[in-house]
Design an enzyme around this catalytic site. Sequence first.
Site, mmCIF file in Angstrom:
data_model
loop_
_atom_site.group_PDB
_atom_site.id
_atom_site.type_symbol
_atom_site.label_atom_id
_atom_site.label_comp_id
_atom_site.label_asym_id
_atom_site.label_seq_id
_atom_site.Cartn_x
_atom_site.Cartn_y
_atom_site.Cartn_z
ATOM 1 N N GLU A 238 42.528 45.168 44.382
ATOM 2 C CA GLU A 238 41.906 43.861 44.126
ATOM 3 C C GLU A 238 42.326 42.792 45.124
ATOM 4 O OE1 GLU A 238 41.290 40.650 40.449
ATOM 5 O OE2 GLU A 238 42.405 42.515 40.129
ATOM 6 N N LYS A 254 37.291 43.030 36.835
ATOM 7 C CA LYS A 254 37.392 43.031 35.380
ATOM 8 C C LYS A 254 36.315 43.966 34.867
ATOM 9 C CE LYS A 254 40.380 41.188 32.767
ATOM 10 N NZ LYS A 254 41.765 41.500 33.117
#
Length: 681
Positions: A238, A254
């Site tokens: 990420e 997410k």
Amino acid sequence: MSPAPRSAVSDQLRELSALRCRVVAHPLGPGPAPGQVLRRAAGSDGLVCLLGSWAGGGAVLAAEPLLVLADGADPVAALGVQPRIESGAELAGVVGGGWFGWLSYDGPSRLAFYDHLLRYDGAAGWSFEALWSAERDALLQVRREELAELLEGPDAVRPWRAGQFSGPSLPDHLRAVERAVELVRAGELYQVNVCTRFGAPFAGSAQDLFADAAGALQPGFAAYVEAGDRAVASLSPELFLRRRGRGVVTSPIKGIWPRPDGDDVTSAQTLRSSAKDAAENVMIVDLMRNDLGRVCETGSVRAASLLDVEPHPGVWHLVSTVSGRLRDEVGDEELLRATFPPGSVTGAPKLRAIEAIGALESGPRGEYTGAIGFASPSWGLEFSVAIRTFQISGGRVELGVGGGVTADSVPMLEWSECLHKAAPLLGALGRSHAFPPGASATSAQLVGGVFETILVRDGVPLRLADHLARLDRSCHELYGFGVPADTSARVHAAMQKWDRLTVRVVVTPARRVNVMCTPAPAPRLASVGRIVRGRTGLWRHKWAVRNYLDAAEATATAAATEAGDAGDTVPLFVADDGTVLETSRGNVFLLGADGTLVTPPLRDDLLPGVTRRAILDLARDTGRGTELRPFTVEELAHTTAFWTSSLSGAVAIHAVDGTALPRRDDEIAALAALLLDPHRR
């Protein structure tokens, strides 16, 4: 170690800001793979290695820093202090040096300033890059030669070993998730990230562990940072922040779904159609838009991409990208103060989520869920979110895992998500976790479908939204589709003009939805329990096929009759470890002497009862204490107890296997009256 005096910190940064540098890049030609160069650099002071997508892709390796930020200094403020690049001495795309290290979520951060490094590009090979200053001219020439020799040096592989990983108490994590759901239901949060940790004994070379794991998994933002006897080996997918010039980008992750071998298409489609995962992602996108909006030009912040499904080691992720243009007066310090810690590992609203995390989790996170990366006066800034990260020190290696909790979260599924995230990382170390797989439904249960029974009083279907939400979660998990949007309207249409009635909603795998209405029986006031052991399987869904439960009720009634027990009888299921689970009709609570309510945390062999949740919400609203913890039959036998029911509210348990329990029937009846009041919201 005590913090350095503020004057010493100021002197450090003042000397750095006084440097005048030119950016240089000297090609060194092809050479060994970055992982092997990292192994050869063992013993270098302040070793840092970035692999993957960093700075456009390839590898960055730095060692022997110009300075290490003193303990007690503000690391975010330090990011705003850089040497000045001489006019005309810039080189596009060259990192050269800068601040490298980690920003801890909580606890000490580690930043060091490097004025030279090795850079690897898959096409061009290796180069020596530097922020060349007159004061460091001789030393940088020496370092260039040393690093060139490193590329020609002998291979080096050092052993390492991680033991068997163990984790937290499962009830502790389930309790934390359920408490988080409670905060969301109370309106204090929209989402909060709840994390836990696995750990194992460790011996050997941390950098070789990193080189092996990064080579096996190929994550987007692998990072290794060494600080004395502590090392952080991050395998993060990420991007937290990337700043080039005035442009800034963040790509929050997410949403997750496992990637089973040979079934990529189906699992990707499942994630793409998950409303829960999409909602989690969009919440964090909104949060990051808000964070960037505090420091970006008005109107420049936008979602450049939304809900992209991306493959990562062992899992699929939903990834979105938010971009903006920083205002002219905003530097790296202001950017980090507006955005750190990352929204994807905290929640929304961020400040309340951070406060909740401190109460829900059993210990500090340290570097985990902070940020790792660099800030260069030449290239810009780039930090990853420090997830999928091994923290190594003191003969131990630890791995943090977690996930976002919303109103629809199921504690056991959140736990499974932690295991899915940990599995590829532990596998890269040749290890696994010690937790058993989750329970499975029988074919008969799946074919029969799931159902809800809703009590209607004075024309009001009690807790209809919660019943249909549970039914919808079960349908999505088991069959891949949700409850039709008109189900609530069908319930209201089926209701008759009776004072008390039940509406039964059954959903089958064939997508048939049956809504039936019958007069409701009188509420039960009290019962006796008969212990039933040996129940296995998946019981957190309300199965329409009740053969096992009906048989257990018949057996319990026969045993009670034979023993001469008076009153309604319910089977009381007890797990193999001796802890009480539930009755065939509802969840079990203890009523403590001080009024505290105790019930087991939700798990695979417990139904997430709607009335159970209503009692916990009611307790929160009225200031009554609650505990989510396992308890044994022995504790139950010495405590007032009751079980919950959508039709009866709360039903006292007067005895278990002939042993009388302390009775406080008036208190339980008062609680039942509140639960069954159609005018109470």
